[in-house]
Design a protein around this motif. Sequence first.
Motif, PDB file in Angstrom:
ATOM      1  N   ALA A   2       0.823  -1.206   0.000  1.00 18.30           N
ATOM      2  CA  ALA A   2       0.000   0.000   0.000  1.00 18.30           C
ATOM      3  C   ALA A   2       0.857   1.257   0.000  1.00 18.30           C
ATOM      4  CB  ALA A   2      -0.919  -0.010   1.208  1.00 18.30           C
ATOM      5  N   ALA A   3       2.016   1.213   0.678  1.00 21.99           N
ATOM      6  CA  ALA A   3       2.871   2.395   0.773  1.00 21.99           C
ATOM      7  C   ALA A   3       3.422   2.810  -0.586  1.00 21.99           C
ATOM      8  CB  ALA A   3       4.011   2.121   1.733  1.00 21.99           C
ATOM      9  N   TYR A   5       1.804   3.405  -3.213  1.00 24.02           N
ATOM     10  CA  TYR A   5       0.978   4.476  -3.785  1.00 24.02           C
ATOM     11  C   TYR A   5       1.517   5.829  -3.348  1.00 24.02           C
ATOM     12  CZ  TYR A   5      -2.466   1.280  -5.624  1.00 24.02           C
ATOM     13  OH  TYR A   5      -3.085   0.316  -6.371  1.00 24.02           O
ATOM     14  N   PHE A   6       1.914   5.915  -2.096  1.00 26.49           N
ATOM     15  CA  PHE A   6       2.484   7.172  -1.590  1.00 26.49           C
ATOM     16  C   PHE A   6       3.863   7.416  -2.202  1.00 26.49           C
ATOM     17  CE2 PHE A   6       5.129   9.485   1.398  1.00 26.49           C
ATOM     18  CZ  PHE A   6       4.352  10.599   1.659  1.00 26.49           C
ATOM     19  N   VAL A   8       5.430   6.158  -4.922  1.00 28.50           N
ATOM     20  CA  VAL A   8       5.506   6.412  -6.376  1.00 28.50           C
ATOM     21  C   VAL A   8       5.020   7.828  -6.690  1.00 28.50           C
ATOM     22  CG1 VAL A   8       4.538   5.745  -8.611  1.00 28.50           C
ATOM     23  CG2 VAL A   8       5.378   3.988  -7.048  1.00 28.50           C
ATOM     24  N   SER A   9       3.939   8.246  -6.032  1.00 29.89           N
ATOM     25  CA  SER A   9       3.412   9.589  -6.309  1.00 29.89           C
ATOM     26  C   SER A   9       4.313  10.697  -5.782  1.00 29.89           C
ATOM     27  CB  SER A   9       2.026   9.751  -5.695  1.00 29.89           C
ATOM     28  OG  SER A   9       1.125   8.945  -6.382  1.00 29.89           O
ATOM     29  N   SER A  10       5.167  10.355  -4.838  1.00 29.67           N
ATOM     30  CA  SER A  10       6.049  11.402  -4.291  1.00 29.67           C
ATOM     31  C   SER A  10       7.311  11.584  -5.138  1.00 29.67           C
ATOM     32  CB  SER A  10       6.442  11.059  -2.852  1.00 29.67           C
ATOM     33  OG  SER A  10       7.368  10.000  -2.840  1.00 29.67           O
ATOM     34  N   LEU A  11       7.483  10.715  -6.154  1.00 31.07           N
ATOM     35  CA  LEU A  11       8.672  10.835  -7.011  1.00 31.07           C
ATOM     36  C   LEU A  11       8.365  11.749  -8.190  1.00 31.07           C
ATOM     37  CD1 LEU A  11       9.698   7.059  -7.025  1.00 31.07           C
ATOM     38  CD2 LEU A  11      10.745   8.903  -5.701  1.00 31.07           C
ATOM     39  N   PRO A  12       9.284  12.621  -8.561  1.00 32.01           N
ATOM     40  CA  PRO A  12       9.001  13.556  -9.660  1.00 32.01           C
ATOM     41  C   PRO A  12       9.076  12.867 -11.029  1.00 32.01           C
ATOM     42  CG  PRO A  12      11.232  13.852  -8.893  1.00 32.01           C
ATOM     43  CD  PRO A  12      10.623  12.815  -8.003  1.00 32.01           C
ATOM     44  N   TYR A  13       8.563  13.572 -12.024  1.00 36.49           N
ATOM     45  CA  TYR A  13       8.663  13.073 -13.404  1.00 36.49           C
ATOM     46  C   TYR A  13      10.122  13.154 -13.857  1.00 36.49           C
ATOM     47  CZ  TYR A  13       8.359  13.274 -18.486  1.00 36.49           C
ATOM     48  OH  TYR A  13       8.563  13.067 -19.809  1.00 36.49           O
ATOM     49  N   ARG A  33      13.216   9.429   0.313  1.00 40.70           N
ATOM     50  CA  ARG A  33      11.940   8.829  -0.123  1.00 40.70           C
ATOM     51  C   ARG A  33      12.019   7.308  -0.099  1.00 40.70           C
ATOM     52  NH1 ARG A  33       9.758  13.269  -3.346  1.00 40.70           N
ATOM     53  NH2 ARG A  33      10.157  14.947  -1.874  1.00 40.70           N
ATOM     54  N   PHE A 177       2.599   1.374  -9.441  1.00 39.32           N
ATOM     55  CA  PHE A 177       2.510   1.454  -7.979  1.00 39.32           C
ATOM     56  C   PHE A 177       3.033   0.193  -7.297  1.00 39.32           C
ATOM     57  CE2 PHE A 177      -0.815   4.309  -9.601  1.00 39.32           C
ATOM     58  CZ  PHE A 177      -0.354   5.497  -9.060  1.00 39.32           C
ATOM     59  N   GLN A 181       8.170  -0.174 -10.291  1.00 36.91           N
ATOM     60  CA  GLN A 181       8.181   1.239 -10.688  1.00 36.91           C
ATOM     61  C   GLN A 181       9.225   2.014  -9.875  1.00 36.91           C
ATOM     62  OE1 GLN A 181       4.216   2.867 -10.767  1.00 36.91           O
ATOM     63  NE2 GLN A 181       4.802   4.458 -12.211  1.00 36.91           N
TER      64      GLN A 181
ATOM     65  N   MET B  33      -3.363   7.886  -0.544  1.00 37.32           N
ATOM     66  CA  MET B  33      -1.895   7.778  -0.411  1.00 37.32           C
ATOM     67  C   MET B  33      -1.197   8.416  -1.606  1.00 37.32           C
ATOM     68  SD  MET B  33      -1.061   4.184   1.424  1.00 37.32           S
ATOM     69  CE  MET B  33      -2.224   3.187   0.587  1.00 37.32           C
ATOM     70  N   GLY B  37       1.345  11.583  -1.437  1.00 39.84           N
ATOM     71  CA  GLY B  37       2.677  11.558  -2.062  1.00 39.84           C
ATOM     72  C   GLY B  37       2.857  12.734  -3.011  1.00 39.84           C
ATOM     73  N   GLU B  41       5.341  16.965  -3.989  1.00 43.81           N
ATOM     74  CA  GLU B  41       5.969  17.371  -5.249  1.00 43.81           C
ATOM     75  C   GLU B  41       5.383  18.632  -5.852  1.00 43.81           C
ATOM     76  OE1 GLU B  41       8.480  16.523  -7.529  1.00 43.81           O
ATOM     77  OE2 GLU B  41       9.188  15.720  -5.629  1.00 43.81           O
ATOM     78  N   ASN B 109      -0.963  10.840 -10.060  1.00 48.06           N
ATOM     79  CA  ASN B 109       0.465  10.716 -10.378  1.00 48.06           C
ATOM     80  C   ASN B 109       0.800  11.401 -11.700  1.00 48.06           C
ATOM     81  OD1 ASN B 109       3.069   9.790  -9.881  1.00 48.06           O
ATOM     82  ND2 ASN B 109       2.756   7.952 -11.094  1.00 48.06           N
ATOM     83  N   LYS B 112       0.295  15.467 -11.447  1.00 48.43           N
ATOM     84  CA  LYS B 112       1.138  16.263 -10.537  1.00 48.43           C
ATOM     85  C   LYS B 112       2.289  16.928 -11.300  1.00 48.43           C
ATOM     86  CE  LYS B 112       4.700  13.142  -8.902  1.00 48.43           C
ATOM     87  NZ  LYS B 112       4.573  11.800  -9.410  1.00 48.43           N
TER      88      LYS B 112
END
Lengths: 224, 148
Positions: A2-3, A5-6, A8-13, A33, A177, A181, B33, B37, B41, B109, B112
């Motif tokens: 589950a983590a 999702y957090f 992957v979304s916190s990583l920039p493009y 991260r 996710f 990834q 979540m 995240g 960003e 995702n 963002k």
Amino acid sequence: MAAYYFLVSSLPYLPHFEKAEWLPITRKQLDSRLKLLEAEDRAQLAGSEELLNWQNHPAQHTTSEISQQFHHTMKSISHPALRGFVEYRMDLRTVVGGLRHRTAGFLPGEGEPWGVGRWIRKIESRWDAPDFGLSAVFPWINEAHILVEKQEALGLERFLMNLVWHHLARISDSRPFGFEQVFAFFYRWDILSRWLSYDADAATGRFQDLIEEVTRDHQQLFPG
Amino acid sequence: MEPTFLTLGWIGIYAPLVLGAMGSMIGCSRGGMAAAGALLEVEGGYGRFIGVSAMPSSQTIYGIVVTLTLNVPLTLANSPGIFALGVGSGLALLVSGFTQGSACAAAINASKSKPEVFGISLAPAAVIEGFAVFAFVFALVLAGSLPE
């Protein structure tokens, strides 16, 4: 799970390394991260980096020692996609190493082993064939052979980086996710970081531009 | 035999609500979540990410409505039908909650780093919502033809 999702979304493009002008995230931020990874996944990623990052190998490191480290690392990695990627990278290095050795006039079977992995015997048995008889397995081998023959070091490096970049893109798309990834991002960031470090002149130029920009703003604020 | 049939009827009454709520929990968790995240960003527009992450809440609302519709006095004649409608629609709501959560997370995702795709990136989540609405509406329609 589950983590992710957090995470992957916190990583920039990450833009393609040839188009990027700067790193979208620093190594320190990335490491911070990656602490969100489960301990086992983090250990496997660190183990793979220890092997694959050439800077971790001193110049006097022999191929036998690298081979031992490769087998040791493979035993410690249980994640199938990461195992596949480590094997892919080592195969790529072995094949390109074979092409370079052959161009340098080296003959296999003379003393120290020259490569690592499952394709050594096959390559040695077809040493004189331009593609080592492996173009069905590695479709890129003929192009790499041409670049090695022409001694275009930068062109070859760019070509190999592109190969790995696209391979990682496929891994990343295979399971959104998930750990795939995350480690694909990590290794693409590594490619981008290395590529940008090659272009030190461009980096110096950009730094000068930034200084001029800041100085100009400063002069506008406080004229005279 | 009679207690078994009546028990199935009770399961059918409660299933849409409980399965829909489970789908919403997991879907909102995935979306939430991803939104959290993404907040690390982006510099602004936090509200829309949190809003998108709540999209899978609708499955619980559909589940409540189906449960209330199926909540009639149970008989041997209507219990099997209530069970079939309740569990079937509940499972549809559960799966749509999971998958909509993943679709919302992917949309968050993508948008963002490319805010201009925010609207279009929500299209897959909207399509999944459409399928959940089909399951919901047809459960209500078929509930009207259950025997007394």
